[in-house]
Design a protein around this motif. Structure first.
Motif, PDB file in Angstrom:
ATOM      1  N   PHE A  75     -21.035-105.253 -23.611  1.00 53.86           N
ATOM      2  CA  PHE A  75     -20.788-106.507 -22.745  1.00 53.86           C
ATOM      3  C   PHE A  75     -20.530-106.029 -21.324  1.00 53.86           C
ATOM      4  N   ASN A  76     -21.170-106.732 -20.340  1.00 56.70           N
ATOM      5  CA  ASN A  76     -20.960-106.898 -18.943  1.00 56.70           C
ATOM      6  C   ASN A  76     -20.260-107.894 -18.560  1.00 56.70           C
ATOM      7  N   TYR A  77     -18.847-108.226 -18.607  1.00 58.30           N
ATOM      8  CA  TYR A  77     -18.477-109.325 -18.239  1.00 58.30           C
ATOM      9  C   TYR A  77     -18.544-109.698 -16.553  1.00 58.30           C
ATOM     10  N   ASP A  78     -18.954-108.512 -15.999  1.00 59.82           N
ATOM     11  CA  ASP A  78     -18.865-108.895 -14.647  1.00 59.82           C
ATOM     12  C   ASP A  78     -20.272-109.224 -14.180  1.00 59.82           C
ATOM     13  N   TYR A  79     -21.149-109.709 -14.997  1.00 66.18           N
ATOM     14  CA  TYR A  79     -22.577-109.963 -14.750  1.00 66.18           C
ATOM     15  C   TYR A  79     -22.867-110.933 -13.654  1.00 66.18           C
ATOM     16  N   GLU A  80     -21.905-111.702 -13.021  1.00 67.05           N
ATOM     17  CA  GLU A  80     -21.982-112.590 -11.675  1.00 67.05           C
ATOM     18  C   GLU A  80     -22.174-111.875 -10.677  1.00 67.05           C
TER      19      GLU A  80
END
Length: 213
Positions: A75-80
């Motif tokens: 998971f890349n929760y900082d995708y934005e």
């Protein structure tokens, strides 16, 4: 390099905003098959596949699980606020000796995909420039010399085969991580990347024409 000593990382955490369909590009259908499934169809011999998810992660996971049950999700929760290099970096934990990195919006001629997988060595492949917003590359003597060469007729399709010890972590673009390694061996592949609606339309025609340019 073979399937038993290689980890595969597929980066598809982004929102695909340039395509303008409100969906991560991994879920986009081309001739009835989602992009992420097209990639996995070419990777049946590989048992260490890591898919980096972010935007619409639940939908990507559900779709992939219906196709294969042995995929690892990162998971890349900082995708934005981060780029593909951040997604790749999150998937590097305990990777095998060799690493294949693929963009989730990538379509490759199936014969060329097999050539890439069978290539015995590290490589940064290139393609003829076909997309609207390419990451261009200069190629000389079967090596990538630099990225973002505005005069080049070639582009980097977002594919990479590399030894674990040569791959660094980053936050922005993957080509920025690769810059210190240049010049780097290369091979020419027939590919398409989908960033815009025109890219999508051209790729559909390409597939319907049996991947013939």
């Amino acid at each position: 390099m073979n399937s038993s000593n290689t980890s595969v990382i597929i980066c598809c955490a982004g929102m695909g905003t340039r395509l303008g369909i409100g969906s991560t590009k991994a879920l986009v259908h081309l001739c009835g098959t989602p992009l992420i499934i097209r990639l996995l169809e070419n990777l049946k011999d590989y048992d260490d596949i890591r898919i980096v998810v972010g935007y619409q992660a639940d939908k990507v996971i559900k779709l992939v699980n219906e196709y294969r049950k042995d995929i690892m999700y990162v998971f890349n929760y900082d995708y934005e606020s981060t780029g593909p290099a951040a997604s790749m970096s999150k998937a590097l934990v305990s990777v095998r000796e060799n690493v294949i990195v693929l963009d989730g919006d990538l379509v490759v001629n199936p014969l060329d995909f097999r050539t890439f997988l069978n290539y015995q060595g590290e490589c940064i492949p290139y393609s003829l420039k076909t997309s609207d917003e390419p990451i261009t590359v200069r190629v000389e003597e079967e090596k990538v010399i630099n990225f973002l060469d505005k005069d080049s007729e070639y582009e980097w399709p977002g594919m990479l085969k590399i030894k674990r010890e040569n791959l660094s972590r980053g936050q922005g673009y993957i080509y920025e991580v690769l810059n210190p390694l240049l010049p780097f061996p290369t091979i020419c592949l027939r590919t398409r990347s989908i960033d815009t609606q025109d890219d999508y339309d051209r790729t559909m025609k390409w597939i319907m024409n049996d991947f013939i340019d």
